[in-house]
Structure formats: C-alpha cells, structure tokens
Design a protein around this motif. Sequence first.
Motif, PDB file in Angstrom:
ATOM      1  N   GLY A 313       3.823   0.509  -1.728  1.00 33.12           N
ATOM      2  CA  GLY A 313       5.030  -0.200  -1.318  1.00 33.12           C
ATOM      3  C   GLY A 313       4.809  -1.041  -0.078  1.00 33.12           C
ATOM      4  N   ALA A 314       4.087  -0.483   0.904  1.00 32.79           N
ATOM      5  CA  ALA A 314       3.810  -1.226   2.130  1.00 32.79           C
ATOM      6  C   ALA A 314       2.994  -2.478   1.835  1.00 32.79           C
ATOM      7  N   CYS A 315       1.988  -2.343   0.985  1.00 29.50           N
ATOM      8  CA  CYS A 315       1.131  -3.484   0.647  1.00 29.50           C
ATOM      9  C   CYS A 315       1.890  -4.540  -0.152  1.00 29.50           C
ATOM     10  N   LEU A 316       2.788  -4.105  -1.012  1.00 33.65           N
ATOM     11  CA  LEU A 316       3.601  -5.067  -1.767  1.00 33.65           C
ATOM     12  C   LEU A 316       4.490  -5.876  -0.825  1.00 33.65           C
ATOM     13  N   HIS A 317       5.040  -5.227   0.207  1.00 34.89           N
ATOM     14  CA  HIS A 317       5.841  -5.961   1.193  1.00 34.89           C
ATOM     15  C   HIS A 317       5.001  -7.011   1.919  1.00 34.89           C
ATOM     16  N   LEU A 318       3.698  -6.751   2.024  1.00 39.67           N
ATOM     17  CA  LEU A 318       2.806  -7.709   2.683  1.00 39.67           C
ATOM     18  C   LEU A 318       2.242  -8.726   1.686  1.00 39.67           C
ATOM     19  N   HIS A 319       2.795  -8.719   0.458  1.00 42.12           N
ATOM     20  CA  HIS A 319       2.488  -9.726  -0.569  1.00 42.12           C
ATOM     21  C   HIS A 319       1.045  -9.651  -1.074  1.00 42.12           C
ATOM     22  N   VAL A 320       0.491  -8.431  -1.111  1.00 37.56           N
ATOM     23  CA  VAL A 320      -0.826  -8.250  -1.709  1.00 37.56           C
ATOM     24  C   VAL A 320      -0.653  -8.226  -3.227  1.00 37.56           C
ATOM     25  N   PRO A 321      -1.399  -9.036  -3.971  1.00 37.33           N
ATOM     26  CA  PRO A 321      -1.248  -9.063  -5.431  1.00 37.33           C
ATOM     27  C   PRO A 321      -1.567  -7.711  -6.062  1.00 37.33           C
ATOM     28  N   VAL A 322      -0.817  -7.355  -7.084  1.00 42.98           N
ATOM     29  CA  VAL A 322      -0.996  -6.064  -7.756  1.00 42.98           C
ATOM     30  C   VAL A 322      -2.425  -5.872  -8.271  1.00 42.98           C
ATOM     31  N   PRO A 323      -3.074  -6.875  -8.880  1.00 46.15           N
ATOM     32  CA  PRO A 323      -4.455  -6.658  -9.347  1.00 46.15           C
ATOM     33  C   PRO A 323      -5.402  -6.222  -8.231  1.00 46.15           C
ATOM     34  N   LEU A 324      -5.207  -6.744  -7.021  1.00 43.71           N
ATOM     35  CA  LEU A 324      -6.058  -6.337  -5.910  1.00 43.71           C
ATOM     36  C   LEU A 324      -5.774  -4.890  -5.508  1.00 43.71           C
ATOM     37  N   LEU A 325      -4.512  -4.493  -5.586  1.00 45.26           N
ATOM     38  CA  LEU A 325      -4.162  -3.104  -5.277  1.00 45.26           C
ATOM     39  C   LEU A 325      -4.757  -2.153  -6.309  1.00 45.26           C
ATOM     40  N   LEU A 326      -4.730  -2.546  -7.560  1.00 50.15           N
ATOM     41  CA  LEU A 326      -5.298  -1.708  -8.621  1.00 50.15           C
ATOM     42  C   LEU A 326      -6.807  -1.560  -8.444  1.00 50.15           C
ATOM     43  N   GLU A 327      -7.444  -2.609  -7.962  1.00 53.16           N
ATOM     44  CA  GLU A 327      -8.879  -2.538  -7.684  1.00 53.16           C
ATOM     45  C   GLU A 327      -9.139  -1.559  -6.543  1.00 53.16           C
ATOM     46  N   GLY A 328      -8.270  -1.590  -5.529  1.00 54.03           N
ATOM     47  CA  GLY A 328      -8.460  -0.732  -4.365  1.00 54.03           C
ATOM     48  C   GLY A 328      -8.207   0.732  -4.629  1.00 54.03           C
ATOM     49  N   LEU A 329      -7.328   1.049  -5.591  1.00 55.03           N
ATOM     50  CA  LEU A 329      -6.982   2.454  -5.813  1.00 55.03           C
ATOM     51  C   LEU A 329      -8.135   3.250  -6.422  1.00 55.03           C
ATOM     52  N   ARG A 330      -9.105   2.573  -7.001  1.00 58.02           N
ATOM     53  CA  ARG A 330     -10.216   3.277  -7.639  1.00 58.02           C
ATOM     54  C   ARG A 330     -11.098   4.013  -6.641  1.00 58.02           C
ATOM     55  N   THR A 331     -11.131   3.515  -5.415  1.00 58.75           N
ATOM     56  CA  THR A 331     -11.991   4.128  -4.405  1.00 58.75           C
ATOM     57  C   THR A 331     -11.214   4.754  -3.265  1.00 58.75           C
ATOM     58  N   ILE A 332      -9.912   4.841  -3.407  1.00 60.37           N
ATOM     59  CA  ILE A 332      -9.086   5.375  -2.323  1.00 60.37           C
ATOM     60  C   ILE A 332      -9.333   6.879  -2.162  1.00 60.37           C
ATOM     61  N   THR A 333      -9.456   7.327  -0.932  1.00 66.48           N
ATOM     62  CA  THR A 333      -9.679   8.752  -0.663  1.00 66.48           C
ATOM     63  C   THR A 333      -8.830   9.170   0.527  1.00 66.48           C
TER      64      THR A 333
END
Length: 499
Positions: A313-333
């Motif tokens: 939600g925070a990243c969406l408010h900062l207008h980060v595109p969803v595809p980039l967020l989906l890429e980032g979630l793969r390595t999130i720890t």
Amino acid sequence: MLLSFHDSHPHFIYHWGLSDTSFNSITYDSRKVEPGTAFICVKGTRTDGHNYLSQACEKGASIVVGTDADRLEQGSVQYPNTTFVQVSDAQSFMSYLSILLYDRAHEKLKTVAVTGTNGKTTVSSFVRSLLNKAKVPTGLIGTNGVWDDRIRRNFNHTTHTTPEAPDLQYIFHRFYEEGLQAVSLEATSIAIEQKRVDGVTFDVGVHTNLTPEHLDFHGSFDAYKRAKLKLFRHVKTAVVNLDDQGMSHDIINEFRGPLLTYSIKEEADIYVKNMTVTSAGTSMDLYIKKERIPVLVPLFGEYNISNFLASLGACLHLHVPVPLLLEGLRTITPPEGRFQIEESLSDYKIIMDFAHSPDALTNVITAVKSFSHRKLIVLVTGAGGGDPAQWPNMGAAVEGQADHIVVSVDHPDRLDRRDIVTGVLSGFQDPIHPSISTALDRAEGVHKALSYAEEGDIVLLTGIGFVGHQFVNGEEVPYSETETLEQYFLSEKNQKFQT
C-alpha cells in the motif's frame, strides 16, 4: 545557520541577546555542546536541562533554548555573549530548529512513516526492500538501526527506534546529499508524543495495529491511541489495516486524504484469499484494487502477510508500478530477528522473533505451529524497560502453547531480574508446571531452551534479542543473539569431542 528573531517562530515567546544568532549544531545533552551549538533545555522525567545551562554556555553554546524564563534571564546576565530563547514547548522547537538547520531535507525525499504496536520494523523494512528493487534508492530508520539503500550506517541514533529530531533531520540530510530518493521509518507513539517528528509532513503514513503497550508512559490505552492517531494529521496519504479494531476506523473516519485499506480477512483495496503455507513460503491470491494476482511470497505467518500488504500500500501511494512490486516480492525477506529461521547449526529448527508483546507472541507462535515439528520449545521474556503490567500477559499468552517454556529477562536495567521473572510467571495458571523453567539472564535462557531440543524440534526464541545490547543498571551492555547461539553449539561440540 542563522536564526533570526525578526520573524515569528513556532512556540517562540521572548529572547535575550542578539536578534540574529548563528548555530551549526543542536543538542539537548550538555556533554555534546561545542562552540556554535544550540542547546535545548528539555525537562525529562529524571532531569531538567535547565540545570545544565551554565555547563552548555561554558562549552561555547551560541544559543540556549528553554521554557523557564527566570533561569534563562539569569543566564543571559551571566553569559551576555550567548542568546537565550524562551519558548512554550522546547521539544517541538528543537524539531523546528532541526528542520531549519538541515534545510528541510525531509521535503526533498519521499517519506513513509509506519506506526502501530507490532509490525513497524517489518513493514518499514519491506517498504525499503520493494522500493530499492524498483530502482528507488531508499533508506531505513528504526529499531534495527539506520540503513541506506545498500548497507547499515553508523549514524548517531540516540533512541533505538525513532531518533531525536536533530539526529533524524541530519539523517534525512545525509540521505538526500548521498542521492537517496526515499526513506522508510518507524514512528513510535513515544516519539510522536515527544515531538521528535513535529513539523514533518510525511508522504505516506502506515497503520499496522493497536494493542496495549507503553501504558506506563502514556498512562492509559486511550492516551496511547491518541498519540498514534496524531501521526495521521501530518501525512499526505494513509494505509490502514482493516483487520485491526484498535484504531483503523478512527483513521478512516478522520483522515481526508487519499487512503488505501488492506486485509487478510475481508475485501479491501489490497487483500488476499486462499493462503497456503509451503516450504518456500505462502502462496495466495493477491488482489490489488480487485485485480487477482496469484503469487508466492517467501514469508510465513498471517501477520507477516499482513505486514507485506501494508508495504504494498505504501509503495502504491508512491506510484510504483505493480509489475515492479511483483518483481520485488520474490526476494523480500523479514529483517533480522523477525521470524528469522536458522537450520544450519543443528538438526532442529531455531526461529528467532522480536515478539515482545502478548499479541505479537500469540501471532508468532501460531505461525511457528504451521511447520512440521515434534516438540516446540519457547523462550519468553519480560522486558525491564517495558510496561510491568505486560509481564503477566506474556505468561498468559504462552501458557499451554509449547512443550517446554523458558521464562527469562530482557533489558533488566535497574530492576531486579527475579521480580521480572516472577511478573511473567504470575500470568500462568500453573507457574510451577514441570514444563516451565526460568533463567535470570537472556543468554542463559537461550542456552537452556536449546538444551531441551532434539532432532525434529523447533526452538522459538522471542523477545528483544536483536538490538545489539541489553540495558543493565543504566548502561548498554553489548549482547549478540548470534554469538550466544554460536557459543552454545561450540560448547556442545567441545563436550562431545571431550567425551
């Protein structure tokens, strides 16, 4: 930096001395005063900064700020080359001065402030991870220290979560100078109440949850809640956890800016369905504004999934595109000490988690039980630096949830360790049950918990073991959870070798 009293300033009442005075640093600790410092006389629970006014002047303070007019006027007579300033609120004025000194650096960055009883460290860490993956260089300020977009930094960090205003604004300034574009930080209720973030409007404010904590400081749960709510008067956009009954509806009813909700239980702007735990993490159907996206995230426990949604939600408010967020979630720890799994040291699983409130303890135990195991051994602690009223609640939260429970102590400070252990035990209906043992020192407690474990078991080590020290008798004594584990297994190895 030139401070001029020709213009109006928040909380300013009167000044003695020069109308235009320069300063190059700010502190409320007279021991840190150097020539050109603005010294702020803060009245604390144990001491009054006005008592150190002379010491600050002798060391070269160019400005002394306080609320006691008589003592400031007396000081102006004794030290005519120093400017003395009377204000109505010294802590808020310190934040204002800090913003001026560092040229409003926070306004040049995208800022995400996370508040809540549990999850602040994890959410702020997830935000940093996702933004960096999206090529937005982002720093982090919180319980686990100060990090830029690559490494941990050795900035002065006077408090262990939200820094005091001069340190906070200095970090913002350095981040901006070094090319960072955003910063994610934890905003505690105490920091908000102590005016450390006064004058700052954050781009995003994130709410995780609200359960009783710090009531010894705030005096009541209602006062604690009001402190948290203050943050959302100083944010441009908000992210709210619909699953939290503590204050989600208060924010939704009061906040007038763009707002995103998240949930793991019901439909929201961001929510999930069909969560399934696998050996690689949690698979689920992620919904972002009603668009279904099947994902697998390397996270365990519903509370961590909730924290993950908050960061989205925070990243969406900062207008980060969803595809980039989906890429980032793969390595999130998770950050260090938050559901950190260690399997290389032994033939049983060790899980370390910062859980130091009853609600957090319940959440992490529930998550751990989703793993296959024979016995579950839990280390639970009472925190000497926390609210004593929480000690029995910690005992009540863990009773009956494990095959063996070790009750120990975190950060005893000046308290008697036995009193803390007794406080936790008082929450058990059967405190003398043979499955319960005690240890007066955290390292001893860790070793005792490990001694009960065998192949296929899980040892859950909870509490404040990952801040790099323990408070003992008013001093920070170095402590490393990692070293404590290594010492145990080295000793065990030596014993086997000798046998």
